[in-house]
Write an enzyme that holds these catalytic residues in place. Structure first.
Site, PDB file in Angstrom:
ATOM      1  N   HIS A  37       0.840  -1.209   0.000  1.00 53.32           N
ATOM      2  CA  HIS A  37       0.000   0.000   0.000  1.00 53.32           C
ATOM      3  C   HIS A  37       0.872   1.256   0.000  1.00 53.32           C
ATOM      4  O   HIS A  37       0.558   2.246  -0.666  1.00 53.32           O
ATOM      5  CB  HIS A  37      -0.900   0.027   1.243  1.00 53.32           C
ATOM      6  CG  HIS A  37      -1.924  -1.055   1.277  1.00 53.32           C
ATOM      7  ND1 HIS A  37      -1.868  -2.093   2.167  1.00 53.32           N
ATOM      8  CD2 HIS A  37      -3.035  -1.267   0.524  1.00 53.32           C
ATOM      9  CE1 HIS A  37      -2.904  -2.889   1.983  1.00 53.32           C
ATOM     10  NE2 HIS A  37      -3.624  -2.429   0.982  1.00 53.32           N
ATOM     11  N   GLU A 148      -1.296  -4.367  -8.755  1.00 49.07           N
ATOM     12  CA  GLU A 148      -1.452  -5.371  -9.804  1.00 49.07           C
ATOM     13  C   GLU A 148      -1.732  -6.768  -9.256  1.00 49.07           C
ATOM     14  O   GLU A 148      -2.183  -7.647  -9.990  1.00 49.07           O
ATOM     15  CB  GLU A 148      -0.181  -5.402 -10.652  1.00 49.07           C
ATOM     16  CG  GLU A 148      -0.340  -6.089 -11.982  1.00 49.07           C
ATOM     17  CD  GLU A 148       0.927  -6.002 -12.820  1.00 49.07           C
ATOM     18  OE1 GLU A 148       0.796  -5.867 -14.040  1.00 49.07           O
ATOM     19  OE2 GLU A 148       2.033  -6.067 -12.252  1.00 49.07           O
ATOM     20  N   SER A 186      -2.731  -7.923   3.105  1.00 44.64           N
ATOM     21  CA  SER A 186      -3.188  -7.736   4.490  1.00 44.64           C
ATOM     22  C   SER A 186      -3.466  -9.080   5.143  1.00 44.64           C
ATOM     23  O   SER A 186      -3.289  -9.240   6.360  1.00 44.64           O
ATOM     24  CB  SER A 186      -4.459  -6.868   4.502  1.00 44.64           C
ATOM     25  OG  SER A 186      -4.194  -5.594   3.952  1.00 44.64           O
TER      26      SER A 186
END
Length: 285
Positions: A37, A148, A186
């Site tokens: 991120h 991606e 995550s």
């Protein structure tokens, strides 16, 4: 960095930003942020005058309530990472703020919403389209940044943008991986120590398949990948699809598209954590 929880407060702030002619970048996330991120946020900061990072855990894209409940949450760490990347705004709304009334809109863009994740997680992409469209309407970004790793999601979002007629540029950013090759996610935080050791085998097998594919058919390559991953104790392939990179439809030969991708979902562990990844066979052509 400013933190907003209310739609109207963020919109009032962005009204002033646009009045000055500034470009706005949006990085939509579900929180539980990691270096993948961070790469999206950093790129947005570089390419825009102002960057908004949303950290909304969207319930409508989960077809399994247990999956939603298990999804990692750490808002304080998220805000620290966002600020460290020099983003301007963090948008952390409640469910009621994003969906003041139930969202009954239905989005379907076959075949990209109906294959792979669409087939295995009914309703998932409808929820993705609901939240992404809401965020686009709220923020009105000039550019929006997606990783991606979520190959299929990007295809869906691009079609969504055309459907709703918004002039937002979808910026696709490369997969960020751990040193051992595991795609950052995550969900990785949910893996036990033993599961974390075997999870990199997914990408290891995918990489080896690029070499294998040069002398073997699509079907042979598919079957080899599935067999090699399933041979690892603790890993089980949910699906592996070798598809046209644009339509996401299965291909029969390596000549069935300018870009051909292998997209995979693997369950890892006894209380399985679902991991996705992909490989491009483009350079093999």
């Amino acid at each position: 960095m400013k933190i907003f929880k209310k739609v109207v407060d963020l919109q009032n702030e962005l009204f002033l930003v646009r009045k000055e002619g500034k470009k706005v970048g949006l990085v939509p996330t579900m929180g539980a942020l990691h270096e993948g991120h961070a790469s999206l946020i950093t790129r947005s900061v570089k390419e825009n005058d102002v960057t908004v990072v949303s950290t909304f855990l969207n319930p409508t894209q989960f077809n399994d309530k247990n999956d939603l409940e298990r999804y990692p949450r750490d808002p304080e760490a998220d805000q620290k990472l966002i600020e460290g990347c020099n983003a301007d705004y963090c948008f952390a709304p409640s469910v009621e703020e994003i969906y003041p009334t139930p969202d009954i809109r239905h989005f379907e863009f076959p075949p990209v919403t109906t294959v792979m994740e669409g087939a295995h997680r009914p309703g998932h992409f409808n929820g993705v389209c609901q939240v992404v469209s809401r965020l686009f309407y709220i923020v009105r970004p000039d550019r929006a940044y997606f990783g991606e790793k979520d190959w299929q999601q990007i295809a869906v979002v691009k079609r969504l943008v055309k459907y709703i007629g918004m002039k937002v540029q979808i910026v696709v950013c490369p997969v960020v991986r751990e040193k051992d090759g595991l795609a950052m996610s995550s969900r990785n935080a949910l893996l036990t120590a033993d599961e974390r050791k075997i999870a990199p085998k997914i990408y290891e097998v995918l990489k080896k398949s690029m070499v294998y594919a040069k002398k073997h058919t699509v079907k042979e390559t598919h079957d080899k990948v599935v067999a090699d991953i399933n041979a690892v104790d603790g890993l089980e392939v949910e699906y592996f699809s070798i598809v046209n990179g644009d339509t996401l439809l299965d291909v029969d030969t390596w000549d069935d598209g300018a870009d051909i991708a292998g997209c995979i979902a693997v369950n890892c562990g006894s209380k399985p954590i679902r991991l996705i990844d992909h490989i491009s066979y483009k350079e093999n052509k």
